[in-house]
Design an enzyme around this catalytic site. Structure first.
Site, short mmCIF file in Angstrom:
data_model
loop_
_atom_site.label_atom_id
_atom_site.label_comp_id
_atom_site.label_asym_id
_atom_site.label_seq_id
_atom_site.Cartn_x
_atom_site.Cartn_y
_atom_site.Cartn_z
N PRO A 16 0.79 -1.23 0.00
CA PRO A 16 0.00 0.00 0.00
C PRO A 16 0.83 1.28 0.00
CG PRO A 16 -0.14 -1.14 2.12
CD PRO A 16 0.52 -2.08 1.16
N ARG A 24 5.10 10.94 -2.48
CA ARG A 24 4.86 10.65 -1.07
C ARG A 24 6.16 10.77 -0.27
NH1 ARG A 24 4.88 4.56 1.13
NH2 ARG A 24 4.18 4.95 3.25
N TYR A 29 11.49 8.62 0.94
CA TYR A 29 11.48 7.59 -0.10
C TYR A 29 12.16 8.00 -1.41
CZ TYR A 29 8.21 5.48 3.16
OH TYR A 29 7.64 4.95 4.29
N ASN A 80 8.04 -5.70 -1.37
CA ASN A 80 8.02 -4.58 -0.43
C ASN A 80 6.59 -4.52 0.09
OD1 ASN A 80 7.99 -2.27 1.05
ND2 ASN A 80 9.04 -1.00 -0.48
N HIS A 107 12.83 -2.86 1.69
CA HIS A 107 12.29 -1.58 2.16
C HIS A 107 13.21 -0.47 1.64
CE1 HIS A 107 9.47 -3.58 4.76
NE2 HIS A 107 10.46 -4.38 5.11
N ARG A 114 13.68 4.23 12.08
CA ARG A 114 12.40 4.96 12.15
C ARG A 114 11.61 4.55 13.39
NH1 ARG A 114 9.64 4.65 6.43
NH2 ARG A 114 8.41 6.34 7.39
C1 DQA Z 1 8.52 0.84 3.51
C2 DQA Z 1 8.65 1.03 5.03
C3 DQA Z 1 7.31 0.80 5.71
O1 DQA Z 1 7.45 0.95 7.13
C4 DQA Z 1 6.29 1.79 5.21
O2 DQA Z 1 5.03 1.53 5.79
C5 DQA Z 1 6.20 1.86 3.74
C6 DQA Z 1 7.41 1.73 2.93
C7 DQA Z 1 9.82 1.19 2.76
O3 DQA Z 1 9.91 0.82 1.59
O4 DQA Z 1 10.72 1.83 3.32
O5 DQA Z 1 5.14 2.11 3.18
O6 DQA Z 1 8.22 -0.52 3.25
#
Ligand code: DQA
Length: 157
Positions: A16, A24, A29, A80, A107, A114
């Protein structure tokens, strides 16, 4: 027929909110879009003579259906799971039903730097490898790893 990198694609699943990559929280990211990542994965797989089946869903059940598909038709999974990493026993169960299938969890961000709730992943209990904090390059590393693991014929396939 045994499923190898040469005979079956790598399933690459995105959970998601990853459809919003590039817009985002770019400070976390980065600027790349999911289309950029798909191209990176396709290039990386092609260098090893493989192909990818690249998908994204905001729905847990759809991701589970796709894992079931990968169980029968793909040579490995890069996933992911996004926020479902930290909540979904159902996705873990689906991956646990994929006996012997290479699975690498990725990830983009370093989840361990985090919030505490991101430090645990159910999917990691099944993953053969976990990559975090390498940005979108982590997907290329994950494809490389699945290519290595799926390069030889699976005995049970
Ligand atoms: C994520 C890390 C997750 O904690 C987060 O909810 C994401 C992206 C990442 O790619 O760093 O949606 O999976």
């Amino acid at each position: 027929m045994p499923r190898t990198l040469a005979s079956a694609p790598i399933m690459i699943l995105n959970g998601p909110n990853l459809n919003l990559l590039g817009q985002r929280q770019p400070e976390i990211y980065g600027p790349d879009t999911l289309a950029d990542i798909e191209a990176l994965c396709a290039r990386t797989a092609a260098a090893h003579g493989g192909t990818v089946d690249f998908r994204q869903s905001n729905h847990e059940g759809e991701l589970i259906d796709w894992i079931h598909e990968a169980r029968l038709h793909h040579c490995g999974v890069v996933i992911n799971p996004a926020a479902y990493s930290h909540t979904s026993v159902a996705i873990l169960d689906a991956l646990n039903a994929c006996d012997g299938l290479p699975v690498v969890e990725v990830h983009i961000s370093n989840v361990h730097r985090r919030e505490t709730f991101r430090h645990h992943s159910y999917v990691s209990l099944r993953a053969d490898g976990v990559i975090a904090g390498c940005g979108v390059q982590g997907y290329a590393f994950a494809v490389e790893r699945v290519a290595a693991l799926a390069g030889a014929a699976r005995a049970d396939a």
